[in-house]
Scaffold this active site. Sequence first.
Site, mmCIF file in Angstrom:
data_model
loop_
_atom_site.group_PDB
_atom_site.id
_atom_site.type_symbol
_atom_site.label_atom_id
_atom_site.label_comp_id
_atom_site.label_asym_id
_atom_site.label_seq_id
_atom_site.Cartn_x
_atom_site.Cartn_y
_atom_site.Cartn_z
ATOM 1 C CG ASN A 159 37.080 38.717 39.689
ATOM 2 O OD1 ASN A 159 36.871 37.706 40.628
ATOM 3 N ND2 ASN A 159 37.552 39.038 38.865
ATOM 4 N N GLY B 179 37.363 35.162 44.529
ATOM 5 C CA GLY B 179 38.018 34.099 44.916
ATOM 6 C C GLY B 179 37.972 32.432 44.576
ATOM 7 C CB CYS C 199 46.554 29.903 43.577
ATOM 8 S SG CYS C 199 44.459 29.665 42.243
ATOM 9 C CE LYS D 135 43.775 33.170 32.574
ATOM 10 N NZ LYS D 135 42.329 33.115 32.833
ATOM 11 N N GLY E 165 39.388 43.308 31.203
ATOM 12 C CA GLY E 165 38.806 43.863 30.645
ATOM 13 C C GLY E 165 39.298 44.977 29.481
ATOM 14 N N GLY F 20 42.601 38.960 27.304
ATOM 15 C CA GLY F 20 43.235 40.469 28.022
ATOM 16 C C GLY F 20 42.585 41.472 27.436
#
Length: 306
Positions: A72, A75, A132, A167, A219, A245
Amino acid sequence: MGLNKTDMSVNIAGVALKNPVITASGTFSAKDSGRFYDISRLGAVTAKGVSAEPWEGNEAPRIAESYGGMINSIGLQNPGAAKFIEEDLPLMRAFGLPVIANIVGKTVAEYCRVVEMLNDADVSMLEVNISCPNVKEGGIGFGTDAKMAAELTREIRRIAKKPIILKLTPNVTDVAAIAKAVEAEGADCISLINTLLAMRIDAGAKKPVLANVFGGLSGPAVKPVALRMVYQVRRAVSLPVIGMGGIMSGEDAAEFLMAGADAVAVGTAALVSPTAPVEVLEGLEKFMEEQGFCSIEELKESFKEA
Protein backbone atom coordinates in the site's frame (compact mmCIF):
# COMPACT_ATOMS: atom_id res chain seq x y z
CA MET A 1 -12.30 -24.30 29.52
CA GLY A 2 -12.88 -25.91 32.91
CA LEU A 3 -12.94 -24.29 36.33
CA ASN A 4 -9.76 -22.23 35.92
CA LYS A 5 -10.50 -19.71 33.23
CA THR A 6 -7.41 -18.56 31.36
CA ASP A 7 -6.21 -15.10 32.37
CA MET A 8 -5.76 -13.24 29.07
CA SER A 9 -5.05 -9.83 30.64
CA VAL A 10 -1.89 -7.83 29.95
CA ASN A 11 -0.55 -4.44 31.02
CA ILE A 12 1.08 -2.16 28.49
CA ALA A 13 2.89 0.87 29.96
CA GLY A 14 0.40 1.09 32.82
CA VAL A 15 -2.67 0.60 30.63
CA ALA A 16 -4.67 -2.53 31.47
CA LEU A 17 -5.94 -4.64 28.55
CA LYS A 18 -8.29 -7.58 29.10
CA ASN A 19 -6.43 -9.48 26.39
CA PRO A 20 -3.40 -8.85 24.17
CA VAL A 21 -5.16 -8.53 20.79
CA ILE A 22 -5.21 -5.01 19.33
CA THR A 23 -6.27 -3.66 15.95
CA ALA A 24 -3.37 -2.28 13.90
CA SER A 25 -3.39 1.31 12.68
CA GLY A 26 -5.08 1.88 9.33
CA THR A 27 -6.97 -1.42 9.25
CA PHE A 28 -9.86 -0.73 11.60
CA SER A 29 -13.00 1.42 11.33
CA ALA A 30 -15.07 2.16 14.42
CA LYS A 31 -18.03 2.78 12.13
CA ASP A 32 -17.73 -0.29 9.90
CA SER A 33 -15.81 -3.04 11.73
CA GLY A 34 -18.54 -3.38 14.37
CA ARG A 35 -20.93 -4.70 11.71
CA PHE A 36 -18.88 -7.89 11.58
CA TYR A 37 -17.92 -8.67 15.19
CA ASP A 38 -18.15 -7.46 18.79
CA ILE A 39 -15.24 -5.02 18.99
CA SER A 40 -15.54 -4.78 22.77
CA ARG A 41 -14.10 -8.31 23.00
CA LEU A 42 -10.64 -7.07 21.96
CA GLY A 43 -7.88 -5.67 24.15
CA ALA A 44 -7.62 -2.21 22.54
CA VAL A 45 -8.28 -0.38 19.28
CA THR A 46 -5.84 1.76 17.30
CA ALA A 47 -6.79 4.74 15.16
CA LYS A 48 -5.55 5.36 11.63
CA GLY A 49 -2.59 7.75 11.50
CA VAL A 50 -3.55 11.26 12.67
CA SER A 51 -1.68 14.43 11.72
CA ALA A 52 -2.12 17.95 13.07
CA GLU A 53 -3.63 19.15 9.78
CA PRO A 54 -5.46 17.10 7.10
CA TRP A 55 -3.28 15.07 4.73
CA GLU A 56 -4.53 14.24 1.24
CA GLY A 57 -2.46 11.11 0.76
CA ASN A 58 -0.86 9.77 -2.41
CA GLU A 59 -2.27 9.49 -5.91
CA ALA A 60 -4.09 6.33 -7.05
CA PRO A 61 -3.50 3.48 -7.64
CA ARG A 62 -2.43 3.13 -4.01
CA ILE A 63 -2.91 -0.59 -3.28
CA ALA A 64 -1.53 -3.67 -5.06
CA GLU A 65 -1.87 -7.34 -4.22
CA SER A 66 1.29 -9.37 -3.85
CA TYR A 67 2.20 -12.99 -3.07
CA GLY A 68 1.42 -13.48 0.59
CA GLY A 69 0.23 -9.96 1.22
CA MET A 70 -0.38 -6.50 -0.18
CA ILE A 71 1.54 -3.33 -0.94
CA ASN A 72 0.00 0.00 0.00
CA SER A 73 0.97 3.58 -0.67
CA ILE A 74 -1.99 5.38 0.90
CA GLY A 75 0.23 8.20 2.13
CA LEU A 76 -1.43 8.41 5.57
CA GLN A 77 -4.48 10.21 4.24
CA ASN A 78 -6.49 11.57 7.18
CA PRO A 79 -8.78 14.50 8.05
CA GLY A 80 -6.55 15.89 10.81
CA ALA A 81 -6.56 15.76 14.61
CA ALA A 82 -9.44 18.17 15.22
CA LYS A 83 -11.83 16.10 13.10
CA PHE A 84 -10.51 12.86 14.63
CA ILE A 85 -11.28 14.15 18.13
CA GLU A 86 -14.72 15.39 17.12
CA GLU A 87 -15.94 12.53 14.92
CA ASP A 88 -13.88 9.33 15.18
CA LEU A 89 -12.80 9.27 18.80
CA PRO A 90 -16.32 9.17 20.33
CA LEU A 91 -17.12 6.15 18.13
CA MET A 92 -13.95 4.39 19.25
CA ARG A 93 -14.54 5.18 22.92
CA ALA A 94 -18.02 3.62 22.74
CA PHE A 95 -16.52 0.10 22.89
CA GLY A 96 -15.18 0.66 26.41
CA LEU A 97 -11.62 -0.24 25.36
CA PRO A 98 -8.33 1.66 25.59
CA VAL A 99 -7.90 3.77 22.44
CA ILE A 100 -4.45 4.13 20.91
CA ALA A 101 -4.00 7.19 18.70
CA ASN A 102 -1.41 6.68 15.96
CA ILE A 103 0.28 10.00 15.19
CA VAL A 104 2.26 11.17 12.16
CA GLY A 105 4.22 14.22 11.04
CA LYS A 106 6.84 15.39 8.57
CA THR A 107 8.85 17.46 11.06
CA VAL A 108 9.44 17.30 14.81
CA ALA A 109 7.23 20.38 15.18
CA GLU A 110 4.35 18.65 13.34
CA TYR A 111 4.56 15.62 15.63
CA CYS A 112 4.62 17.83 18.72
CA ARG A 113 1.64 19.80 17.47
CA VAL A 114 -0.55 16.69 17.14
CA VAL A 115 0.61 15.50 20.58
CA GLU A 116 -0.52 18.81 22.06
CA MET A 117 -3.89 18.48 20.32
CA LEU A 118 -4.38 14.94 21.71
CA ASN A 119 -2.99 15.54 25.20
CA ASP A 120 -6.38 16.28 26.72
CA ALA A 121 -8.37 13.98 24.43
CA ASP A 122 -9.80 10.72 25.73
CA VAL A 123 -7.09 8.44 24.35
CA SER A 124 -5.08 5.99 26.45
CA MET A 125 -1.78 5.95 24.52
CA LEU A 126 -0.05 7.61 21.59
CA GLU A 127 1.61 5.41 18.96
CA VAL A 128 4.27 7.46 17.19
CA ASN A 129 4.72 6.35 13.58
CA ILE A 130 8.39 7.11 12.88
CA SER A 131 8.32 5.74 9.34
CA CYS A 132 7.29 9.18 8.05
CA PRO A 133 9.79 11.08 5.87
CA ASN A 134 11.51 13.99 7.62
CA VAL A 135 11.14 16.74 5.02
CA LYS A 136 13.86 18.86 6.64
CA GLU A 137 16.35 16.00 6.30
CA GLY A 138 15.72 15.36 2.61
CA GLY A 139 12.93 12.84 3.13
CA ILE A 140 14.78 10.23 5.20
CA GLY A 141 12.47 8.39 7.59
CA PHE A 142 12.72 9.36 11.26
CA GLY A 143 12.84 5.68 12.17
CA THR A 144 15.82 4.81 9.95
CA ASP A 145 18.26 7.00 11.88
CA ALA A 146 18.87 6.35 15.60
CA LYS A 147 19.82 9.96 16.29
CA MET A 148 16.65 11.35 14.64
CA ALA A 149 14.46 8.72 16.33
CA ALA A 150 15.98 9.67 19.69
CA GLU A 151 15.50 13.40 19.13
CA LEU A 152 11.85 12.95 18.14
CA THR A 153 11.18 10.71 21.15
CA ARG A 154 12.81 13.23 23.49
CA GLU A 155 10.72 16.13 22.20
CA ILE A 156 7.46 14.17 22.33
CA ARG A 157 8.20 12.77 25.80
CA ARG A 158 8.81 16.32 27.02
CA ILE A 159 5.22 17.39 26.26
CA ALA A 160 3.14 14.19 26.11
CA LYS A 161 0.68 13.52 28.93
CA LYS A 162 0.04 9.96 27.73
CA PRO A 163 2.27 6.88 27.47
CA ILE A 164 4.06 6.92 24.11
CA ILE A 165 4.59 3.89 21.87
CA LEU A 166 7.30 4.19 19.23
CA LYS A 167 6.34 2.25 16.09
CA LEU A 168 9.53 1.07 14.42
CA THR A 169 10.22 0.56 10.74
CA PRO A 170 11.81 -2.71 9.56
CA ASN A 171 13.69 -0.86 6.82
CA VAL A 172 16.90 -0.66 8.86
CA THR A 173 20.04 -2.75 9.32
CA ASP A 174 19.91 -2.81 13.13
CA VAL A 175 16.42 -2.45 14.60
CA ALA A 176 17.73 -3.07 18.14
CA ALA A 177 19.85 0.09 17.92
CA ILE A 178 16.77 2.17 17.09
CA ALA A 179 14.86 0.52 19.95
CA LYS A 180 17.63 1.33 22.42
CA ALA A 181 17.77 4.93 21.21
CA VAL A 182 14.06 5.58 21.80
CA GLU A 183 14.10 3.74 25.13
CA ALA A 184 16.91 6.01 26.33
CA GLU A 185 14.86 9.11 25.49
CA GLY A 186 11.70 8.09 27.33
CA ALA A 187 9.60 5.80 25.14
CA ASP A 188 7.09 3.82 27.23
CA CYS A 189 6.55 1.01 24.72
CA ILE A 190 7.71 -0.16 21.29
CA SER A 191 5.55 -1.55 18.49
CA LEU A 192 6.90 -3.30 15.40
CA ILE A 193 7.04 -3.91 12.58
CA ASN A 194 5.70 -1.32 10.20
CA THR A 195 5.62 -2.25 6.50
CA LEU A 196 8.61 -3.30 4.40
CA LEU A 197 9.48 -1.04 1.46
CA ALA A 198 8.43 -2.82 -1.74
CA MET A 199 7.16 -2.39 -5.30
CA ARG A 200 5.34 -4.18 -8.11
CA ILE A 201 5.64 -3.81 -11.87
CA ASP A 202 2.85 -4.33 -14.38
CA ALA A 203 4.85 -6.22 -17.03
CA GLY A 204 2.13 -5.77 -19.64
CA ALA A 205 1.89 -2.02 -19.17
CA LYS A 206 5.67 -1.82 -18.58
CA LYS A 207 5.31 0.49 -15.58
CA PRO A 208 5.02 0.39 -11.77
CA VAL A 209 1.65 -0.76 -10.43
CA LEU A 210 1.58 1.97 -7.76
CA ALA A 211 1.45 5.65 -8.72
CA ASN A 212 4.04 6.32 -5.99
CA VAL A 213 6.25 3.46 -7.37
CA PHE A 214 7.10 2.21 -3.87
CA GLY A 215 4.76 1.12 -1.09
CA GLY A 216 4.69 -0.84 2.13
CA LEU A 217 4.46 -4.65 2.06
CA SER A 218 2.31 -6.23 4.77
CA GLY A 219 0.63 -9.59 5.33
CA PRO A 220 1.86 -13.17 5.92
CA ALA A 221 4.94 -12.64 3.73
CA VAL A 222 6.49 -10.31 6.33
CA LYS A 223 5.81 -12.48 9.39
CA PRO A 224 9.24 -14.18 9.60
CA VAL A 225 10.93 -10.76 9.42
CA ALA A 226 8.58 -9.35 12.05
CA LEU A 227 9.15 -12.28 14.41
CA ARG A 228 12.92 -11.91 14.08
CA MET A 229 12.78 -8.20 14.84
CA VAL A 230 10.44 -8.62 17.83
CA TYR A 231 12.84 -11.26 19.17
CA GLN A 232 15.82 -8.91 18.74
CA VAL A 233 14.10 -5.89 20.27
CA ARG A 234 12.82 -7.89 23.25
CA ARG A 235 16.41 -8.77 24.09
CA ALA A 236 17.67 -5.22 23.59
CA VAL A 237 15.21 -3.22 25.73
CA SER A 238 13.13 -3.63 28.87
CA LEU A 239 10.06 -1.81 27.51
CA PRO A 240 6.74 -3.50 26.68
CA VAL A 241 6.60 -4.64 23.04
CA ILE A 242 3.59 -4.82 20.73
CA GLY A 243 4.29 -7.25 17.88
CA MET A 244 2.69 -7.16 14.46
CA GLY A 245 3.33 -8.27 10.91
CA GLY A 246 1.40 -11.01 9.13
CA ILE A 247 -0.63 -12.28 12.09
CA MET A 248 -3.46 -14.34 10.59
CA SER A 249 -4.29 -16.84 13.34
CA GLY A 250 -4.18 -17.51 17.05
CA GLU A 251 -1.01 -19.56 16.65
CA ASP A 252 0.62 -16.66 14.80
CA ALA A 253 -0.21 -14.47 17.79
CA ALA A 254 1.24 -17.09 20.16
CA GLU A 255 4.48 -17.11 18.17
CA PHE A 256 4.84 -13.34 18.60
CA LEU A 257 4.19 -13.61 22.34
CA MET A 258 6.80 -16.35 22.62
CA ALA A 259 9.25 -14.18 20.65
CA GLY A 260 8.86 -11.51 23.33
CA ALA A 261 5.81 -9.41 22.48
CA ASP A 262 3.52 -8.39 25.34
CA ALA A 263 0.58 -7.76 22.98
CA VAL A 264 -0.12 -8.25 19.27
CA ALA A 265 -1.78 -6.13 16.59
CA VAL A 266 -3.82 -7.55 13.72
CA GLY A 267 -3.77 -5.51 10.52
CA THR A 268 -3.78 -6.82 6.95
CA ALA A 269 -5.72 -9.94 8.01
CA ALA A 270 -8.70 -7.66 8.78
CA LEU A 271 -8.64 -6.35 5.21
CA VAL A 272 -8.92 -9.94 3.95
CA SER A 273 -11.51 -11.02 6.53
CA PRO A 274 -13.22 -8.28 8.58
CA THR A 275 -13.66 -10.65 11.54
CA ALA A 276 -9.93 -11.49 11.70
CA PRO A 277 -9.11 -9.68 14.99
CA VAL A 278 -11.69 -11.59 17.01
CA GLU A 279 -10.82 -14.83 15.18
CA VAL A 280 -7.18 -14.35 16.18
CA LEU A 281 -8.30 -13.78 19.78
CA GLU A 282 -10.46 -16.92 19.77
CA GLY A 283 -7.65 -18.91 18.18
CA LEU A 284 -5.19 -17.70 20.81
CA GLU A 285 -7.62 -18.61 23.61
CA LYS A 286 -8.08 -22.08 22.10
CA PHE A 287 -4.32 -22.58 21.70
CA MET A 288 -3.70 -21.60 25.32
CA GLU A 289 -6.44 -23.90 26.57
CA GLU A 290 -5.12 -26.84 24.55
CA GLN A 291 -1.57 -26.19 25.74
CA GLY A 292 -2.66 -25.79 29.37
CA PHE A 293 -1.52 -22.18 29.79
CA CYS A 294 -3.27 -20.23 32.55
CA SER A 295 -1.98 -16.78 31.59
CA ILE A 296 -0.25 -14.83 28.83
CA GLU A 297 2.85 -14.60 31.02
CA GLU A 298 2.95 -18.38 31.33
CA LEU A 299 2.74 -18.73 27.54
CA LYS A 300 5.59 -16.22 27.08
CA GLU A 301 7.78 -18.00 29.64
CA SER A 302 7.27 -21.36 27.93
CA PHE A 303 9.48 -20.39 24.99
CA LYS A 304 12.74 -22.34 24.90
CA GLU A 305 15.82 -20.63 23.53
CA ALA A 306 17.63 -22.62 20.85
